[in-house]
Design a protein around this motif. Sequence first.
Motif, PDB file in Angstrom:
ATOM      1  N   THR A 115       0.825  -1.209   0.000  1.00 17.06           N
ATOM      2  CA  THR A 115       0.000   0.000   0.000  1.00 17.06           C
ATOM      3  C   THR A 115       0.861   1.262   0.000  1.00 17.06           C
ATOM      4  O   THR A 115       0.557   2.240  -0.708  1.00 17.06           O
ATOM      5  N   ILE A 116       1.939   1.246   0.758  1.00 17.64           N
ATOM      6  CA  ILE A 116       2.844   2.410   0.804  1.00 17.64           C
ATOM      7  C   ILE A 116       3.449   2.664  -0.566  1.00 17.64           C
ATOM      8  O   ILE A 116       3.558   3.816  -1.025  1.00 17.64           O
ATOM      9  N   PHE A 117       3.858   1.574  -1.252  1.00 21.90           N
ATOM     10  CA  PHE A 117       4.420   1.744  -2.596  1.00 21.90           C
ATOM     11  C   PHE A 117       3.402   2.377  -3.536  1.00 21.90           C
ATOM     12  O   PHE A 117       3.719   3.295  -4.310  1.00 21.90           O
ATOM     13  N   ARG A 118       2.156   1.912  -3.485  1.00 20.49           N
ATOM     14  CA  ARG A 118       1.117   2.457  -4.358  1.00 20.49           C
ATOM     15  C   ARG A 118       0.871   3.938  -4.070  1.00 20.49           C
ATOM     16  O   ARG A 118       0.766   4.766  -4.996  1.00 20.49           O
ATOM     17  N   VAL A 119       0.793   4.301  -2.800  1.00 23.44           N
ATOM     18  CA  VAL A 119       0.527   5.696  -2.438  1.00 23.44           C
ATOM     19  C   VAL A 119       1.689   6.594  -2.849  1.00 23.44           C
ATOM     20  O   VAL A 119       1.490   7.689  -3.409  1.00 23.44           O
ATOM     21  N   ILE A 120       2.917   6.146  -2.593  1.00 23.46           N
ATOM     22  CA  ILE A 120       4.096   6.952  -2.969  1.00 23.46           C
ATOM     23  C   ILE A 120       4.128   7.150  -4.480  1.00 23.46           C
ATOM     24  O   ILE A 120       4.460   8.240  -4.986  1.00 23.46           O
ATOM     25  N   PHE A 121       3.767   6.108  -5.237  1.00 23.57           N
ATOM     26  CA  PHE A 121       3.788   6.224  -6.694  1.00 23.57           C
ATOM     27  C   PHE A 121       2.744   7.242  -7.173  1.00 23.57           C
ATOM     28  O   PHE A 121       3.020   8.054  -8.067  1.00 23.57           O
ATOM     29  N   ILE A 122       1.538   7.201  -6.568  1.00 24.32           N
ATOM     30  CA  ILE A 122       0.507   8.177  -6.948  1.00 24.32           C
ATOM     31  C   ILE A 122       0.971   9.596  -6.628  1.00 24.32           C
ATOM     32  O   ILE A 122       0.782  10.539  -7.422  1.00 24.32           O
TER      33      ILE A 122
ATOM     34  N   MET B 226      -6.352  10.257 -11.378  1.00 26.43           N
ATOM     35  CA  MET B 226      -7.584   9.914 -10.667  1.00 26.43           C
ATOM     36  C   MET B 226      -7.962   8.448 -10.895  1.00 26.43           C
ATOM     37  O   MET B 226      -8.393   7.743  -9.982  1.00 26.43           O
ATOM     38  N   ILE B 227      -7.802   7.987 -12.144  1.00 26.26           N
ATOM     39  CA  ILE B 227      -8.134   6.582 -12.446  1.00 26.26           C
ATOM     40  C   ILE B 227      -7.210   5.642 -11.676  1.00 26.26           C
ATOM     41  O   ILE B 227      -7.657   4.658 -11.061  1.00 26.26           O
ATOM     42  N   LEU B 228      -5.907   5.957 -11.725  1.00 26.24           N
ATOM     43  CA  LEU B 228      -4.948   5.099 -11.006  1.00 26.24           C
ATOM     44  C   LEU B 228      -5.193   5.141  -9.497  1.00 26.24           C
ATOM     45  O   LEU B 228      -5.067   4.113  -8.810  1.00 26.24           O
ATOM     46  N   SER B 229      -5.537   6.326  -8.978  1.00 26.99           N
ATOM     47  CA  SER B 229      -5.815   6.439  -7.545  1.00 26.99           C
ATOM     48  C   SER B 229      -7.048   5.618  -7.167  1.00 26.99           C
ATOM     49  O   SER B 229      -7.082   4.954  -6.111  1.00 26.99           O
ATOM     50  N   THR B 230      -8.063   5.663  -8.018  1.00 24.40           N
ATOM     51  CA  THR B 230      -9.275   4.878  -7.753  1.00 24.40           C
ATOM     52  C   THR B 230      -8.972   3.390  -7.719  1.00 24.40           C
ATOM     53  O   THR B 230      -9.452   2.658  -6.836  1.00 24.40           O
ATOM     54  N   MET B 231      -8.143   2.938  -8.670  1.00 23.94           N
ATOM     55  CA  MET B 231      -7.784   1.525  -8.698  1.00 23.94           C
ATOM     56  C   MET B 231      -6.962   1.135  -7.470  1.00 23.94           C
ATOM     57  O   MET B 231      -7.092   0.022  -6.944  1.00 23.94           O
ATOM     58  N   VAL B 232      -6.124   2.054  -6.980  1.00 25.36           N
ATOM     59  CA  VAL B 232      -5.353   1.782  -5.765  1.00 25.36           C
ATOM     60  C   VAL B 232      -6.288   1.609  -4.575  1.00 25.36           C
ATOM     61  O   VAL B 232      -6.130   0.684  -3.751  1.00 25.36           O
ATOM     62  N   VAL B 233      -7.289   2.483  -4.458  1.00 24.48           N
ATOM     63  CA  VAL B 233      -8.242   2.376  -3.355  1.00 24.48           C
ATOM     64  C   VAL B 233      -9.027   1.074  -3.454  1.00 24.48           C
ATOM     65  O   VAL B 233      -9.267   0.387  -2.444  1.00 24.48           O
TER      66      VAL B 233
ATOM     67  N   ARG C 191      -9.071  -1.882  -0.598  1.00 26.00           N
ATOM     68  CA  ARG C 191     -10.272  -2.261   0.132  1.00 26.00           C
ATOM     69  C   ARG C 191     -10.773  -3.657  -0.239  1.00 26.00           C
ATOM     70  O   ARG C 191     -11.364  -4.344   0.588  1.00 26.00           O
ATOM     71  N   PHE C 192     -10.561  -4.044  -1.491  1.00 26.95           N
ATOM     72  CA  PHE C 192     -11.094  -5.314  -1.972  1.00 26.95           C
ATOM     73  C   PHE C 192      -9.981  -6.136  -2.620  1.00 26.95           C
ATOM     74  O   PHE C 192      -8.809  -5.747  -2.598  1.00 26.95           O
ATOM     75  N   GLU C 193     -10.390  -7.263  -3.195  1.00 25.58           N
ATOM     76  CA  GLU C 193      -9.464  -8.139  -3.909  1.00 25.58           C
ATOM     77  C   GLU C 193     -10.016  -8.335  -5.321  1.00 25.58           C
ATOM     78  O   GLU C 193     -10.621  -9.367  -5.636  1.00 25.58           O
ATOM     79  N   PRO C 194      -9.815  -7.339  -6.206  1.00 25.29           N
ATOM     80  CA  PRO C 194     -10.385  -7.433  -7.552  1.00 25.29           C
ATOM     81  C   PRO C 194      -9.663  -8.481  -8.389  1.00 25.29           C
ATOM     82  O   PRO C 194      -8.550  -8.885  -8.070  1.00 25.29           O
TER      83      PRO C 194
ATOM     84  N   LEU D  61      -5.463  -4.351 -16.589  1.00 20.60           N
ATOM     85  CA  LEU D  61      -5.604  -3.888 -17.973  1.00 20.60           C
ATOM     86  C   LEU D  61      -6.266  -2.518 -18.025  1.00 20.60           C
ATOM     87  O   LEU D  61      -6.029  -1.735 -18.961  1.00 20.60           O
ATOM     88  N   VAL D  62      -7.101  -2.218 -17.025  1.00 18.20           N
ATOM     89  CA  VAL D  62      -7.732  -0.893 -16.957  1.00 18.20           C
ATOM     90  C   VAL D  62      -6.673   0.174 -16.756  1.00 18.20           C
ATOM     91  O   VAL D  62      -6.679   1.232 -17.416  1.00 18.20           O
ATOM     92  N   ASP D  63      -5.735  -0.091 -15.843  1.00 20.13           N
ATOM     93  CA  ASP D  63      -4.637   0.854 -15.603  1.00 20.13           C
ATOM     94  C   ASP D  63      -3.821   1.063 -16.866  1.00 20.13           C
ATOM     95  O   ASP D  63      -3.468   2.202 -17.239  1.00 20.13           O
TER      96      ASP D  63
END
Length: 372
Positions: free
Chosen positions: A13-20, A41-48, A52-55, A61-63
């Motif tokens: 999670t830290i890696f994802r937030v730092i990257f955003i 915004m799209i990448l941030s939404t996918m990070v959230v 929260r979930f396990e998609p 591919l969306v990213d």
Amino acid sequence: MDKSNFTLLRGTTIFRVIFIMFLLALWLNGDAAIEAFLLIMILSTMVVVRWRFEPPGWTVLVDQLACILVIPFWPQAWLGMTLPLFESALKGKALYSIPLLLVGASFAIPSIFTVFFLLLSLGLGWLIKETTVLVRNLQKEADQDRQDRYELEKLKGDLLEANIKTAYMAELTERTRIARDLHDHVGHELTGATLALQAFEQLWKEDNAKAEEVFRQVSERLNDSVTHLRETVHNTKSDITMGSSRLEKICEAYQACDVTWQADGDTMRVPVYIWGILEPVLKEALTNVSRHSNANHVDVFLDVSKKIVRLHVSDNGKTKHTSEAGIGIRNLQTRAKAVGGNISFSSSDRGFQLVCVLPLESNHIFSADKKA
């Protein structure tokens, strides 16, 4: 959640937030294109969503699609490919990186730094995935070990309870037999003798000639009672030698070589189920001496202390060194562990040695004994 898993999840999670935040800094320091903001915004939404979930894995591919569409308007979107590439490696789905390769073949990647960044994210995702798999495997092994220990403790308790119940039932059966014999034989004869004595007293007062005959009957009944009482007492003694005497007789009956027997301590404190383990242990040890050692003398020592009983068997022969126990010793080790004890052995050019240590005081024993 396990502490190690929580640490890995937090690191991801830290890696994802730092990257955003890194992409946001690039956008603020650039021309602030609206397409770049939408990508962030799209990448941030996918990070959230992934936090929260396990998609499903295909959501990376969306990213990638979002990054590909924005590259013509904002070249730094190449760095945005870092996140879907990281997620692909994290999921262990290398095929999800094919769109990135196709785009790379169509458009030149801006710089070596971008290539390095993409490879770094790929390696980091793979490292976290492998670490997660390793941690899960270790957790499964630890859970299996805990389950095995639980089952062993349960088996130990069941065996102790069964041993104590068996000894209690044997004692109860013997008491019932003695009571029955006393009631059926001694009690019957004594009752008859009592009645005959009362009749004799009355005839004696009347000076009846039958008094002598009645007195003879009383005497016979009393003699029969004494005889039955002696037989009952004799039958309470077991025909089978038990305890240390049984172990001593096993040593005396051993024919392969001389055996020295020695016992120390109060052997009367040793419960029946312990003797039921010590006897096969001694037999197995002497059998191993016969099969695998050229010894001409064996020492057997039984030591009973306040809390443990220890049986030590050693010989003066020469045996092939081995650390693997045979089927017989393994079975005995299982029985010893079931009551909280242990059996160890060694074989070398100095002979064969076996040590069996069993506890005399155990919470399992006391609790089961109180229940009985």
